[in-house]
Design a protein around this motif. Structure first.
Motif, mmCIF file in Angstrom:
data_model
loop_
_atom_site.group_PDB
_atom_site.id
_atom_site.type_symbol
_atom_site.label_atom_id
_atom_site.label_comp_id
_atom_site.label_asym_id
_atom_site.label_seq_id
_atom_site.Cartn_x
_atom_site.Cartn_y
_atom_site.Cartn_z
ATOM 1 N N ALA A 104 -38.676 39.680 51.960
ATOM 2 C CA ALA A 104 -39.762 40.662 52.031
ATOM 3 C C ALA A 104 -41.118 39.976 52.186
ATOM 4 O O ALA A 104 -41.966 40.421 52.970
ATOM 5 N N MET A 105 -41.329 38.886 51.459
ATOM 6 C CA MET A 105 -42.606 38.177 51.555
ATOM 7 C C MET A 105 -42.772 37.535 52.935
ATOM 8 O O MET A 105 -43.874 37.508 53.477
ATOM 9 N N ALA A 106 -41.687 37.044 53.515
ATOM 10 C CA ALA A 106 -41.762 36.484 54.861
ATOM 11 C C ALA A 106 -42.053 37.586 55.876
ATOM 12 O O ALA A 106 -42.875 37.415 56.772
ATOM 13 N N SER A 107 -41.405 38.731 55.735
ATOM 14 C CA SER A 107 -41.643 39.863 56.643
ATOM 15 C C SER A 107 -43.080 40.356 56.560
ATOM 16 O O SER A 107 -43.652 40.792 57.561
ATOM 17 N N ALA A 108 -43.674 40.250 55.373
ATOM 18 C CA ALA A 108 -45.055 40.701 55.169
ATOM 19 C C ALA A 108 -46.076 39.636 55.572
ATOM 20 O O ALA A 108 -47.275 39.884 55.511
ATOM 21 N N GLY A 109 -45.609 38.444 55.967
ATOM 22 C CA GLY A 109 -46.521 37.387 56.379
ATOM 23 C C GLY A 109 -47.069 36.555 55.232
ATOM 24 O O GLY A 109 -47.955 35.735 55.424
ATOM 25 N N GLU A 110 -46.517 36.730 54.038
ATOM 26 C CA GLU A 110 -46.965 35.948 52.886
ATOM 27 C C GLU A 110 -46.384 34.546 52.886
ATOM 28 O O GLU A 110 -46.951 33.635 52.285
ATOM 29 N N LEU A 111 -45.230 34.376 53.517
ATOM 30 C CA LEU A 111 -44.546 33.084 53.593
ATOM 31 C C LEU A 111 -44.127 32.824 55.026
ATOM 32 O O LEU A 111 -43.883 33.762 55.781
ATOM 33 N N ASP A 112 -44.003 31.556 55.382
ATOM 34 C CA ASP A 112 -43.376 31.190 56.642
ATOM 35 C C ASP A 112 -41.890 31.002 56.376
ATOM 36 O O ASP A 112 -41.498 30.542 55.294
ATOM 37 N N ALA A 113 -41.076 31.355 57.336
ATOM 38 C CA ALA A 113 -39.627 31.163 57.238
ATOM 39 C C ALA A 113 -39.162 30.441 58.480
ATOM 40 O O ALA A 113 -39.594 30.751 59.590
ATOM 41 N N ILE A 114 -38.313 29.452 58.292
ATOM 42 C CA ILE A 114 -37.723 28.726 59.416
ATOM 43 C C ILE A 114 -36.217 28.688 59.232
ATOM 44 O O ILE A 114 -35.711 28.865 58.123
ATOM 45 N N ARG A 115 -35.518 28.459 60.308
ATOM 46 C CA ARG A 115 -34.076 28.238 60.239
ATOM 47 C C ARG A 115 -33.891 26.729 60.314
ATOM 48 O O ARG A 115 -34.352 26.073 61.232
ATOM 49 N N THR A 116 -33.222 26.177 59.305
ATOM 50 C CA THR A 116 -33.002 24.741 59.246
ATOM 51 C C THR A 116 -31.909 24.346 60.236
ATOM 52 O O THR A 116 -31.163 25.203 60.715
ATOM 53 N N PRO A 117 -31.782 23.053 60.549
ATOM 54 C CA PRO A 117 -30.737 22.624 61.489
ATOM 55 C C PRO A 117 -29.326 23.029 61.067
ATOM 56 O O PRO A 117 -28.460 23.213 61.911
ATOM 57 N N ASP A 118 -29.103 23.211 59.755
ATOM 58 C CA ASP A 118 -27.766 23.630 59.313
ATOM 59 C C ASP A 118 -27.638 25.145 59.213
ATOM 60 O O ASP A 118 -26.640 25.662 58.702
ATOM 61 N N GLY A 119 -28.647 25.891 59.706
ATOM 62 C CA GLY A 119 -28.544 27.335 59.814
ATOM 63 C C GLY A 119 -29.072 28.143 58.645
ATOM 64 O O GLY A 119 -29.051 29.370 58.680
ATOM 65 N N GLN A 120 -29.553 27.495 57.609
ATOM 66 C CA GLN A 120 -30.098 28.224 56.467
ATOM 67 C C GLN A 120 -31.541 28.644 56.755
ATOM 68 O O GLN A 120 -32.220 28.045 57.573
ATOM 69 N N VAL A 121 -32.008 29.664 56.040
ATOM 70 C CA VAL A 121 -33.406 30.067 56.140
ATOM 71 C C VAL A 121 -34.146 29.410 54.978
ATOM 72 O O VAL A 121 -33.674 29.453 53.836
ATOM 73 N N ALA A 122 -35.273 28.794 55.287
ATOM 74 C CA ALA A 122 -36.092 28.145 54.266
ATOM 75 C C ALA A 122 -37.504 28.720 54.340
ATOM 76 O O ALA A 122 -37.967 29.120 55.410
#
Length: 135
Positions: free
Chosen positions: A57-75
């Motif tokens: 929710a915080m990533a969707s609201a722009g409060e956090l950045d989210a990336i997909r790591t090389p092993d496929g997880q979201v960080a």
């Protein structure tokens, strides 16, 4: 926005505040599991499912950045506002925010050439920082 609401009208619950503080304390991108582990180590009783939902929710609201790591997880990570990309060390997780005007120009030109508007993109670079390479 009231004092109990965050961006996009989300409530700032005690759990969300704890999660936000845990993410802010980390210098690198962290998965929900890593954030949860840190919180448990500090004595928090917030559940893993709550951490997952709040981070999304915080990533969707722009409060956090989210990336997909090389092993496929979201960080997730607290970053500066505005569009940017990341250079991330594979060994230690050190992250540098980078601005790439030539990539932005390329993306706009490609979109225009193909009749697209309002194009978004995500671009992350993974490598080894100088400190880790020197070990």
């Amino acid at each position: 926005m009231t004092s109990t609401e965050g961006r996009a009208g989300q409530r700032n619950t005690r759990q969300r505040t704890e999660i936000r503080h845990a993410v802010e304390a980390l210098a690198t991108f962290a998965t929900a599991q890593e954030v949860h582990d840190r919180m448990r180590h500090e004595g928090s009783g917030v559940g893993l499912a709550t951490v997952y939902r709040a981070l999304q929710a915080m990533a969707s609201a722009g409060e956090l950045d989210a990336i997909r790591t090389p092993d496929g997880q979201v960080a997730y990570r607290t970053c500066s506002p505005g569009h940017h990309h990341h250079l991330i060390c594979r060994s230690c997780g050190r992250t540098v925010e980078v601005s790439l005007p030539s990539i932005e120009q390329f993306a706009r030109g490609m979109a225009t050439e193909h009749g697209f508007a309002s194009i978004d993109h995500e671009l992350e670079f993974f490598g080894t920082c100088a400190a880790c390479a020197g070990r």
